[in-house]
Scaffold this motif. Structure first.
Motif: not given
Length: 248
Positions: A104-105, A133-136, A153-160
């Motif tokens: 994500c970074g 976090t990734f489960e959520m 960060w939220r968008e990157a986490i959801m994408d990954i």
């Protein structure tokens, strides 16, 4: 920042650093501290040579017996097999999640050090771990929006998460034995197995009188409890000879 200290009785993942004649030095990976396992805490039986039980650089799960800023005392023998397996699985998943948050970074052109300082503490504070976090992000993406997580960060986490993350599914098995000499015995057995299926378990035929009940889910303890409760309930209510035992 001062390093945290584990709590007494907590399970921790350690890497064996040095084996002495009467003790083992172990590195607590999650706390970045050293601990000591006395020979008396290596195994329940007599230990002639510690190297028969552990090797240097091996990852093990220990229970914290005592802990302060000066010394951490650990035990290998006070960890049950089920707890050891669960802890190692959690550890592996969290390490994988660390790799994912670094991905994500990179999407945001952040270095690993920047990721560690900028977002990891926020996520751990909000969700308890990177794994959660990734489960959520997969199960309840709206929850990320309600938390104090920067949009980028939220968008990157959801994408990954969508591309790389899959929740762990546990399977718990138990052997059910059903024996009856009644004329309608076949119908009684079919009825018992149908009861297991109706409650969400899979049923596999091994060979008379053995059947395997299988439960699957995200939470190992919950699945294990469900399979045990259903299996023991069927055995208790069966009109004939019956028994149920979880597979080790």
């Amino acid at each position: 920042m001062e390093k945290k200290i584990p709590k007494k009785w907590e399970l921790v993942v350690c890497r064996i650093k040095k084996i002495n004649p009467h003790s083992v030095l172990a590195y607590l990976v999650e706390y970045e501290r050293m601990g000591l396992i006395h020979v008396s805490e290596v195994a329940s039986r007599w230990v002639r040579d510690i190297r028969e039980f552990v090797k240097e650089n091996q990852y093990v799960v220990c229970r914290v017996m005592e802990a302060n800023t000066e010394h951490i005392s650990l035990s290998l023998k006070r960890v049950y097999k089920e707890d050891r397996t669960k802890k190692l699985n959690e550890f592996k998943r969290e390490r994988r999640s660390e790799k994912l948050i670094e991905m994500c970074g990179r999407l945001l052109k952040k270095s690993a050090e920047e990721v560690k300082k900028e977002i990891v503490p926020v996520l751990v504070e909000e969700f308890g771990s990177l794994t959660k976090t990734f489960e959520m992000a997969l199960r309840k993406p709206d929850l990320l929006k309600r938390k104090d997580i920067p949009v980028k960060w939220r968008e990157a986490i959801m994408d990954i998460a969508k591309k790389n993350y899959a929740e762990k599914t546990f399977a718990v098995k138990g052997e059910l034995r059903l024996i009856t000499s009644r004329p309608d015995g076949i119908d009684l057995i079919k009825k018992a197995l149908l009861k297991a299926k109706s409650q969400g378990l899979e049923v596999q035929y091994v060979s008379a009188p053995k059947y395997v009940l299988i439960g699957k889910g995200k939470n190992y303890k919950e699945v294990e409890s469900k399979v045990r409760e259903i299996g023991e309930g069927i055995a208790k209510g069966f009109e004939g000879e019956a028994s149920f035992e979880l597979e080790k």
